[in-house]
Motif scaffolding. Structure first.
Motif, mmCIF file in Angstrom:
data_model
loop_
_atom_site.group_PDB
_atom_site.id
_atom_site.type_symbol
_atom_site.label_atom_id
_atom_site.label_comp_id
_atom_site.label_asym_id
_atom_site.label_seq_id
_atom_site.Cartn_x
_atom_site.Cartn_y
_atom_site.Cartn_z
ATOM 1 N N THR A 470 -11.091 5.224 -14.796
ATOM 2 C CA THR A 470 -10.937 4.725 -13.426
ATOM 3 C C THR A 470 -9.726 3.819 -13.286
ATOM 4 N N LEU A 471 -9.225 3.294 -14.405
ATOM 5 C CA LEU A 471 -8.083 2.379 -14.360
ATOM 6 C C LEU A 471 -6.963 2.787 -15.311
ATOM 7 N N ILE A 472 -7.256 3.687 -16.252
ATOM 8 C CA ILE A 472 -6.293 4.083 -17.275
ATOM 9 C C ILE A 472 -6.373 5.591 -17.455
ATOM 10 N N LEU A 473 -5.226 6.223 -17.695
ATOM 11 C CA LEU A 473 -5.207 7.653 -17.967
ATOM 12 C C LEU A 473 -6.023 7.977 -19.219
ATOM 13 N N PRO A 474 -6.617 9.175 -19.297
ATOM 14 C CA PRO A 474 -7.496 9.508 -20.432
ATOM 15 C C PRO A 474 -6.845 9.310 -21.800
ATOM 16 N N GLN A 475 -5.567 9.643 -21.937
ATOM 17 C CA GLN A 475 -4.923 9.533 -23.245
ATOM 18 C C GLN A 475 -4.742 8.094 -23.708
ATOM 19 N N ASN A 476 -4.825 7.141 -22.774
ATOM 20 C CA ASN A 476 -4.674 5.729 -23.148
ATOM 21 C C ASN A 476 -5.972 4.945 -23.063
ATOM 22 N N ASP A 477 -7.029 5.546 -22.551
ATOM 23 C CA ASP A 477 -8.290 4.848 -22.338
ATOM 24 C C ASP A 477 -9.168 4.903 -23.584
ATOM 25 N N ASN A 478 -10.298 4.184 -23.518
ATOM 26 C CA ASN A 478 -11.270 4.129 -24.628
ATOM 27 C C ASN A 478 -10.540 3.808 -25.925
ATOM 28 N N ARG A 479 -9.921 2.648 -25.963
ATOM 29 C CA ARG A 479 -8.993 2.280 -27.021
ATOM 30 C C ARG A 479 -9.457 1.048 -27.782
ATOM 31 N N TYR A 545 -3.594 -5.171 -20.293
ATOM 32 C CA TYR A 545 -3.808 -3.722 -20.279
ATOM 33 C C TYR A 545 -3.403 -3.111 -18.945
ATOM 34 N N SER A 546 -3.590 -3.853 -17.867
ATOM 35 C CA SER A 546 -3.155 -3.350 -16.572
ATOM 36 C C SER A 546 -1.652 -3.129 -16.564
ATOM 37 N N GLU A 547 -0.894 -4.075 -17.075
ATOM 38 C CA GLU A 547 0.558 -3.958 -17.068
ATOM 39 C C GLU A 547 1.049 -2.844 -17.992
ATOM 40 N N PHE A 548 0.338 -2.610 -19.085
ATOM 41 C CA PHE A 548 0.717 -1.545 -20.001
ATOM 42 C C PHE A 548 0.309 -0.149 -19.495
ATOM 43 N N PHE A 549 -0.956 -0.007 -19.035
ATOM 44 C CA PHE A 549 -1.529 1.330 -18.901
ATOM 45 C C PHE A 549 -2.159 1.647 -17.543
ATOM 46 N N LEU A 550 -2.049 0.783 -16.567
ATOM 47 C CA LEU A 550 -2.766 0.972 -15.310
ATOM 48 C C LEU A 550 -2.460 2.328 -14.659
ATOM 49 N N ARG A 551 -3.499 2.945 -14.140
ATOM 50 C CA ARG A 551 -3.370 4.082 -13.231
ATOM 51 C C ARG A 551 -4.499 3.965 -12.218
ATOM 52 N N ALA A 552 -4.169 3.480 -11.023
ATOM 53 C CA ALA A 552 -5.185 3.285 -9.998
ATOM 54 C C ALA A 552 -4.532 3.435 -8.636
ATOM 55 N N ALA A 553 -5.327 3.866 -7.673
ATOM 56 C CA ALA A 553 -4.833 3.946 -6.307
ATOM 57 C C ALA A 553 -4.516 2.552 -5.802
ATOM 58 N N ALA A 554 -3.334 2.397 -5.209
ATOM 59 C CA ALA A 554 -2.890 1.089 -4.731
ATOM 60 C C ALA A 554 -3.035 0.947 -3.228
ATOM 61 N N GLY A 555 -3.646 1.927 -2.576
ATOM 62 C CA GLY A 555 -3.825 1.848 -1.140
ATOM 63 C C GLY A 555 -4.148 3.209 -0.571
ATOM 64 N N ALA A 556 -4.295 3.248 0.742
ATOM 65 C CA ALA A 556 -4.581 4.509 1.409
ATOM 66 C C ALA A 556 -3.367 5.426 1.322
ATOM 67 N N PRO A 557 -3.577 6.741 1.236
ATOM 68 C CA PRO A 557 -2.438 7.675 1.215
ATOM 69 C C PRO A 557 -1.561 7.509 2.449
ATOM 70 N N ALA A 558 -0.275 7.776 2.273
ATOM 71 C CA ALA A 558 0.689 7.674 3.368
ATOM 72 C C ALA A 558 0.811 9.030 4.074
ATOM 73 N N ASN A 559 0.944 8.992 5.387
ATOM 74 C CA ASN A 559 1.097 10.207 6.180
ATOM 75 C C ASN A 559 2.576 10.405 6.519
ATOM 76 N N PHE A 560 3.198 11.407 5.869
ATOM 77 C CA PHE A 560 4.616 11.704 6.076
ATOM 78 C C PHE A 560 4.809 12.940 6.957
ATOM 79 N N SER A 561 3.801 13.286 7.756
ATOM 80 C CA SER A 561 3.916 14.480 8.597
ATOM 81 C C SER A 561 5.065 14.352 9.587
ATOM 82 N N LEU A 562 5.206 13.204 10.224
ATOM 83 C CA LEU A 562 6.302 13.005 11.169
ATOM 84 C C LEU A 562 7.655 13.033 10.452
ATOM 85 N N LEU A 563 7.689 12.474 9.238
ATOM 86 C CA LEU A 563 8.931 12.490 8.471
ATOM 87 C C LEU A 563 9.317 13.935 8.134
#
Length: 842
Positions: A470-479, A545-563
């Motif tokens: 949930t916070l780290i990619l599988p290859q770096n988690d459970n370490r 560990y967050s600074e080394f290996f974090l992978r988490a959503a940082a917010g709601a997805p952005a809508n670039f449809s108009l772009l």
């Protein structure tokens, strides 16, 4: 090294040795000392006086009737030392007979203000007079611990310490820092309880609701300012907060405290301690419960302006568009407006601890203890936005052997996510299961009639972490990761006026390069009451560990449809090969990721310090500290475009190669041209799988210099009235800004801070304290939150009255005028809190 090997190599031999101690020491002749301690001015008994045997680890505390009993004291001539806050430390001789009891009564006289006799431990990891300490160190008055305990806010005891920056968001989310460069998850102050690191494995920061003992039960709280890695290792970057708990025999009896007040706050603590086996053994357990409503507010409205409305009336410049997908626990989102509805769940903490001591005849103490705390619903400000801890367990255990000449210790800290903690910005559930196994030993030597002292030690640590991806990619988690260290400090007293202290430590581990941390200090003492200190030292902070290996959503997805629509209109046939809505893979929902950086180096700081402390008279003292620090290899907060692993976004392969650079430049220019989309433009990239995403990450960036000064003073105006205060000044200069990504490295620290407090204490049992703390305004930038923190002045007051030897009533209030304020952008707007209660001791 795995946990099992750590136990076999370090802990097991030590533990077997401790099992052999009782038999080897049983033949010594031992006796007891008892007596009563009273005030010289009126003969009334004094409770809570520390009674110790000089040169031995034999300590107890007087009962509500002023009585004490020291058992298993070696026969022969001994010296008893009596200490109580506000009174002169007094020594009495005692001749102890084997198997007998000698009576030694003591009478203490007021000595309201004195640094000369105050003994501290944290500066050198061995007892010494504060005046001769090689670092700036403050010891917290036990009366402050007692008066603030009902709040459940342990960091508030540091509000009187010069230079300490208390950043508060909500009721219990605190960051403790000193000497600048704060952040939403500050780790630059190492927090220890009886030598046990209290930080969370994944973030390396403090979870203050996880404490398993009330503040009033700490027997020692010391704050060591400045770099401390020479003795304490990683993350003692700007200071060390050293908390000490009492042995069982120091608090024999029962104590029960209940309190409550504003924010529907409730708090109850129970302590029971005793001795048995003719004083050979002691036990102590603590139980507690804390509940409070929160100042935190949901920010889920569809217009994204909840934070602006929350900050209205406090600041316009700090309020920014900040929409969260998940409301606080207990609330739901309105289907039409997105606004949160319903009542928020309260913040709850429950804890229990147990301790058993064995008291050997040579003054050694063998301790086995452990406990667990359950925390619920606190909201923390992080680099990816706010996170709510729905339910977490903090179990721990510790084994220790303390001796006047050496000590050995091993501990385990755990954290278990009982119910998922949630990122409020993305709504994603987050998990953490972690274990920290740590063992260390230290030996103290003295020679040349105590003119020379030598402290040497070593430690080993293993950390196991699993976030269930949930916070780290599988290859770096459970370490599992390991760290090792060795340290030493040497001091030599050339004369009573000159003392030289030199220390060094070497740390290494599989996630960091080896770090050497030296320190040298010259202490000049013209007389017993005054000293000048000159110190140079170095410290480092490891990426978490967050600074080394974090992978988490940082917010709601952005809508670039108009772009995308704009690009299709501008480039026409060039995008014919790209299916509609897929210029950015899924243009309507471009994910926003927070990612770690496995190439990070440790942060380093080198400091130069000057200090003076002394008693100007029997009623006045002054402390003065000046410092200069050079910092390098900063680990930034989460920023877009700083991690070279995530290069600028590239156009799809279906776009003709000759037009790709033009299209990429047009996309980037459109995003950077608006303040609302600028960060998205900086962070737009492709991840390892080739998918489009907006990525914020960490980097080592920049060098900086910081300098400042702290002035503290106290004056006992009369026998009952006393005033204390400090004034702190801080400034800095960044040598390299992150100009390339359009951001700056800020210190997140006010230029000026001050504190003034007036205290009243009477022998009849009434005490009171009123104070004001101020802070100048300053800019803030940490993770997704940027803005301005407004200047503030906050008033507080505490009062207590001892009804008799057993009962005390008390009240404590912070921000008495209910001034709306915040101390970091993104945090809650805080208000007043007034609490009261009663404690009973038997």
């Amino acid at each position: 090294m795995c946990a099992s090997r750590l136990v076999r190599r370090v802990v097991a031999p030590w533990f077997l040795a401790t099992l052999l101690l009782p038999g080897s020491l049983a033949a010594q002749a031992l006796g007891s000392v008892s007596g009563t301690v009273t005030r010289a001015e009126d003969g009334s008994p004094i409770a809570g006086v520390t009674v110790s045997v000089k040169g031995l680890s034999l300590v107890t505390v007087t009962s509500p009737k002023g009585q004490y009993l020291l058992q298993r004291v070696p026969a022969g001539s001994q010296t008893l030392v009596f200490r109580w806050v506000g009174y002169a430390a007094t020594e009495y001789p005692a001749t102890v007979a084997g198997d007998g009891t000698v009576t030694v009564d003591a009478s203490l006289s007021p000595l309201p203000v004195s640094l000369a006799d105050l003994v501290v431990v944290g500066a050198s990891r061995t007892p010494e007079r504060q005046v001769q300490a090689p670092s700036e160190i403050s010891s917290i008055d036990p009366r402050v611990l007692q008066s603030t305990s009902v709040s459940g806010q342990a960091p508030m005891v540091l509000r009187d310490v010069p230079g300490v920056d208390l950043t508060q968001s909500g009721v219990n989310d605190f960051n403790v820092n000193a000497r600048g460069f704060n952040s939403s998850l500050n780790r630059r102050v190492l927090v220890l309880q009886d030598g046990r690191d209290l930080s969370i494995a994944f973030l390396g920061a403090q979870e203050w609701t996880g404490l398993s003992i009330p503040t009033e039960d700490f027997k020692k709280v010391e704050f060591v300012s400045g770099p401390g890695s020479a003795l304490y290792g990683a993350n003692s970057y700007n200071g060390v907060l050293d908390l000490g708990t009492p042995a069982a025999r120091e608090v024999v009896g029962t104590k029960f405290t209940v309190g409550g007040g504003m924010l529907s706050s409730r708090k109850a603590d129970l302590r029971q301690a005793g001795v048995f086996g003719e004083g050979r053994y002691g036990y102590r357990f603590n139980l507690g419960y804390t509940r409070s409503d929160t100042w935190s507010r949901s920010r889920t409205s569809g217009d994204g302006l909840d934070m602006r409305r929350e900050y209205a009336g406090v600041s316009d410049t700090a309020a920014q568009v900040s929409r969260e997908l998940r409301p606080l626990l207990g609330q739901t989102r309105n289907a039409t407006t997105g606004a949160a509805e319903g009542d928020r769940e309260p913040i709850v903490s429950l804890y229990g601890t147990g301790r058993v001591d064995y008291y050997a005849g040579n003054g050694s103490v063998v301790t086995a203890e452990g406990g667990v705390t359950r925390t619920e619903n606190e909201v923390f400000v992080t680099g990816i936005g706010r996170v709510q801890v729905t339910g977490a367990l903090r179990p721990w255990a510790r084994l220790a052997l303390d001796n006047p000449g050496y000590n050995l210790m091993a501990y385990w800290n755990g954290r278990r996510t009982v119910d998922p903690q949630y990122s409020l910005a993305s709504g994603a559930p987050l998990e953490e299961t972690s274990d920290i196994f740590h063992a260390e030993g230290q030996k103290n030597f003295s020679f040349a009639d105590d003119r020379g002292r030598f402290v040497v030690g070593a430690s080993a640590r293993s950390i196991n972490l699993d976030t269930e991806t949930t916070l780290i990619l599988p290859q770096n988690d459970n370490r599992s990761d390991s760290y090792y260290a060795g340290f030493a400090q040497f001091s030599w007293e050339f004369s009573p006026a000159f003392r030289l202290v030199a220390a060094a430590r070497y740390d290494d581990g599989n996630l960091i390069d080896g770090q050497f941390s030296p320190k040298a200090s010259l202490v000049v003492s013209p007389d017993r009451n005054h000293s000048f200190r000159f110190t140079v030292n170095r410290a480092f902070q490891t990426p978490n560990y967050s600074e080394f290996f974090l992978r988490a959503a940082a917010g709601a997805p952005a809508n670039f449809s108009l772009l995308e629509a704009g690009m299709r209109q501008a480039f026409g046939a060039a995008l014919a090969g790209v299916p509609s809505g897929q210029l950015f893979d899924n243009s309507a929902a471009v994910p926003v990721w927070a990612r770690g950086n496995a190439t990070l180096q440790v942060e380093k700081t080198t400091g130069l310090e000057f200090g003076y402390r002394g008693d100007l008279s029997r009623r006045a003292y002054v402390t003065l500290e000046g410092f200069y620090n050079f910092l390098s290899d900063f680990v930034t907060d989460l920023l877009p475009g700083v991690n070279p692993a995530f290069q600028a976004w590239t156009a799809p392969a279906a776009v003709p190669a000759s037009l790709r650079p033009t299209l990429e430049g047009a996309v980037r220019g459109a995003l950077l041209g608006s303040p609302a989309t600028r960060l998205a433009g900086l962070g737009l990239t492709r991840t390892e799988d080739g998918r489009t995403a907006i990525v914020v990450s960490y980097a080592n960036a920049g060098k900086a210099e910081m300098w400042g000064a702290n002035l503290g003073a106290g004056w006992q105006m009369t026998d009952r009235f006393r005033v204390d205060g400090y004034l702190s000044w801080f400034d800095y200069e960044v040598d390299k800004d992150l100009v390339a990504v359009g951001d700056q490295l800020l210190s997140n620290t006010p230029e000026w801070r001050s504190r003034m407090a007036l205290s009243y204490n009477s022998p009849q049992g009434f005490d009171a304290r009123v104070g004001v703390r101020t802070s100048s305004g300053f800019p803030w930038a940490a993770g997704v939150f940027m803005g301005w923190v407004e200047p503030v002045a906050l008033f507080d007051a505490d009062a207590g009255y001892r009804l008799n030897n057993h009962f005390r009533i008390f009240a404590s209030g912070t921000n008495l005028f209910d001034t709306p304020w915040y101390s970091l952008v993104g945090g809650s707007v805080n208000g007043a809190r007034v609490l009261g209660g009663v404690s009973a001791t038997f």
